[in-house]
Design an enzyme around this catalytic site. Structure first.
Site, PDB file in Angstrom:
ATOM      1  N   HIS A 140       9.712  61.471   6.901  1.00  0.00           N
ATOM      2  CA  HIS A 140      10.449  60.400   6.205  1.00  0.00           C
ATOM      3  C   HIS A 140      11.917  60.799   6.022  1.00  0.00           C
ATOM      4  O   HIS A 140      12.398  60.968   4.909  1.00  0.00           O
ATOM      5  CB  HIS A 140       9.795  60.076   4.849  1.00  0.00           C
ATOM      6  CG  HIS A 140      10.159  58.713   4.338  1.00  0.00           C
ATOM      7  ND1 HIS A 140       9.273  57.906   3.671  1.00  0.00           N
ATOM      8  CD2 HIS A 140      11.317  58.015   4.405  1.00  0.00           C
ATOM      9  CE1 HIS A 140       9.875  56.771   3.334  1.00  0.00           C
ATOM     10  NE2 HIS A 140      11.126  56.824   3.765  1.00  0.00           N
ATOM     11  N   GLU A 143       2.092  59.589   2.298  1.00  0.00           N
ATOM     12  CA  GLU A 143       3.007  60.730   2.401  1.00  0.00           C
ATOM     13  C   GLU A 143       2.863  61.651   1.192  1.00  0.00           C
ATOM     14  O   GLU A 143       2.669  61.164   0.087  1.00  0.00           O
ATOM     15  CB  GLU A 143       4.451  60.213   2.500  1.00  0.00           C
ATOM     16  CG  GLU A 143       4.665  59.421   3.774  1.00  0.00           C
ATOM     17  CD  GLU A 143       5.990  58.670   3.815  1.00  0.00           C
ATOM     18  OE1 GLU A 143       6.851  58.917   2.957  1.00  0.00           O
ATOM     19  OE2 GLU A 143       6.144  57.830   4.691  1.00  0.00           O
ATOM     20  N   ILE A 176       9.890  53.420  11.582  1.00  0.00           N
ATOM     21  CA  ILE A 176      10.861  54.005  10.651  1.00  0.00           C
ATOM     22  C   ILE A 176      10.914  53.178   9.361  1.00  0.00           C
ATOM     23  O   ILE A 176      11.842  53.309   8.577  1.00  0.00           O
ATOM     24  CB  ILE A 176      12.281  54.124  11.264  1.00  0.00           C
ATOM     25  CG1 ILE A 176      12.699  52.851  12.001  1.00  0.00           C
ATOM     26  CG2 ILE A 176      12.364  55.298  12.237  1.00  0.00           C
ATOM     27  CD1 ILE A 176      13.027  51.690  11.178  1.00  0.00           C
ATOM     28  N   ALA A 177       9.889  52.336   9.163  1.00  0.00           N
ATOM     29  CA  ALA A 177       9.919  51.413   8.017  1.00  0.00           C
ATOM     30  C   ALA A 177       8.996  51.905   6.901  1.00  0.00           C
ATOM     31  O   ALA A 177       9.443  52.614   5.976  1.00  0.00           O
ATOM     32  CB  ALA A 177       9.550  50.021   8.493  1.00  0.00           C
ATOM     33  N   ARG A 178       7.739  51.538   6.958  1.00  0.00           N
ATOM     34  CA  ARG A 178       6.745  51.993   5.993  1.00  0.00           C
ATOM     35  C   ARG A 178       5.444  52.268   6.716  1.00  0.00           C
ATOM     36  O   ARG A 178       5.018  51.471   7.572  1.00  0.00           O
ATOM     37  CB  ARG A 178       6.479  50.930   4.922  1.00  0.00           C
ATOM     38  CG  ARG A 178       7.555  50.817   3.866  1.00  0.00           C
ATOM     39  CD  ARG A 178       7.531  52.010   2.888  1.00  0.00           C
ATOM     40  NE  ARG A 178       8.523  51.871   1.839  1.00  0.00           N
ATOM     41  CZ  ARG A 178       9.799  52.280   1.924  1.00  0.00           C
ATOM     42  NH1 ARG A 178      10.227  52.886   3.019  1.00  0.00           N
ATOM     43  NH2 ARG A 178      10.622  52.121   0.919  1.00  0.00           N
TER      44      ARG A 178
HETATM   45  C1  8YV Z   1      14.508  56.993   1.623  1.00  0.00           C
HETATM   46  C2  8YV Z   1      13.479  54.675   2.154  1.00  0.00           C
HETATM   47  O1  8YV Z   1      13.913  58.081   2.251  1.00  0.00           O
HETATM   48  O2  8YV Z   1      15.280  53.190   1.965  1.00  0.00           O
HETATM   49  C3  8YV Z   1      14.090  53.362   1.850  1.00  0.00           C
HETATM   50  O3  8YV Z   1      13.342  52.441   1.474  1.00  0.00           O
HETATM   51  O4  8YV Z   1      12.305  54.814   2.174  1.00  0.00           O
HETATM   52  C4  8YV Z   1      14.347  55.835   2.505  1.00  0.00           C
HETATM   53  O5  8YV Z   1      15.633  55.503   2.837  1.00  0.00           O
HETATM   54  C5  8YV Z   1      14.180  57.036   0.212  1.00  0.00           C
HETATM   55  O6  8YV Z   1      14.389  55.852  -0.457  1.00  0.00           O
HETATM   56  C6  8YV Z   1      14.973  58.166  -0.413  1.00  0.00           C
HETATM   57  O7  8YV Z   1      14.829  58.211  -1.722  1.00  0.00           O
END
Ligand code: 8YV
Length: 317
Positions: A282, A264, A233-235
């Site tokens: 995402h 993505e 759930i990170a990158r």
């Molecule tokens: C969001 C994210 O989907 O916080 C982050 O780094 O990747 C996610 O929370 C994104 O930033 C929404 O704009």
């Protein structure tokens, strides 16, 4: 005169957009077909930028904006922003720390349960009319138990801690890795990622990706092993995606729950046919509650930076 803001990503909360529109002249780059021409047209007046965590902002774009004072990231990941350049220029780069912790942790646990219990595959089975055709219980393979799984967490920041708390409530022993052991958490620190994988039934990625590209590779996936699940759930780029596809195809790991990907919105097509993989677009922070809180933080960061103050959530100033 209102300050001009360049917005790189849409915000889906109407009240936040209303406030932005009331306070600023918002130049919505994401709506433009010729983005370069639009930037050239408005560059001189832009004092703030809003972007998403995954999108960030290129150094080239920041260089084109001479009046820029603040980049407000609507997210917590700042790996797509050149922080060294921002520091050198005295630009505030802000994030929305704390706003999305609970929802991202919820989705991590949700993805893990969905994957090990085969929930999406079961849903597809019913929707495709297969239950009626194959009513015998053996038509769907038995799943795996989540409660009590040994959970290994990569990155013991806010989100990692929230995942650990949730998993612990399911009776899961928790180990974690990070740059260093944390003295304010009760979980067991394991310095080496491969060792952590070998001691885990589920490896959950909750780390910043700034200096960690491809850390989950074939070696780590082999260590996780045939019974192991990966959740990210990170990158996306924390994982060597080709190695992950190979490990899932060959049964080297049991399954994966993935909210993020290297390129993505492109997802490796090989994953589409795998019932042991749960995919999300995402979405971990994508709730009304969290996105409202994030939007309010973006507004607060813009307001303080443009008033010449140091925003509370700045990483660079
Ligand atoms: C969001 C994210 O989907 O916080 C982050 O780094 O990747 C996610 O929370 C994104 O930033 C929404 O704009």
């Amino acid at each position: 005169m209102k300050a001009e803001i360049l917005q790189l990503n849409p915000i889906l909360i109407p009240s936040i957009n209303d406030k932005l529109n009331a306070l600023y002249t918002v130049r919505r780059l994401y709506e433009q077909s010729d983005k370069d021409a639009y930037v050239r047209q408005h560059a001189a007046a832009i004092r703030g930028a809003i972007t998403g965590g995954h999108t960030g902002i290129s150094r080239a774009l920041m260089e084109q904006l001479p009046a820029l004072q603040v980049v407000a990231v609507n997210g917590v990941g700042t790996d797509a922003v050149d922080l060294a350049y921002a520091r050198q220029r005295g630009l505030a780069v802000t994030a929305t720390f704390g706003a999305l912790t609970e929802d991202v942790a919820d989705l991590a646990i949700g993805l893990l349960i969905a994957t090990c219990r085969g929930m999406c595959a079961g849903d597809r089975f019913i929707r495709a009319g297969q239950w009626v055709k194959h009513p015998q219980p053996s038509a769907i393979p038995l799943a795996r138990r989540f409660a009590g799984m040994r959970v290994g967490i990569v990155g013991m920041g806010r989100v990692g801690r929230a995942i650990a708390t949730r998993a612990a409530a399911f009776g899961c022993p928790i180990r974690y890795t990070d740059l260093r052991a944390m003295d304010d958490v009760p979980w067991t620190f394991v310095a080496d990622l491969k060792q952590l994988a070998s001691e885990s039934d589920a490896l959950v990625l909750a780390a910043a990706a700034d200096n960690a590209e491809g850390i989950v590779d074939a070696g780590v996936l082999n260590a996780l092993g045939k019974g192991g699940f990966l959740v990210n759930i990170a990158r996306g780029r924390l994982v060597n995606e080709a190695d992950l596809v190979a490990a899932l195809s060959s049964g080297q790991i049991a399954g994966a729950g993935l909210d993020v990907f290297v390129d993505e919105p492109n997802v490796p097509p090989a994953l589409f046919a795998m019932d042991n993989v749960t995919l999300q677009a995402h979405r971990a922070s994508a709730t009304i509650e969290t996105r409202t809180a994030m939007g309010e933080m973006v507004l607060a960061s813009l307001a303080s930076a443009l008033a010449g103050q140091r925003p509370e959530m700045t990483l660079t100033t």
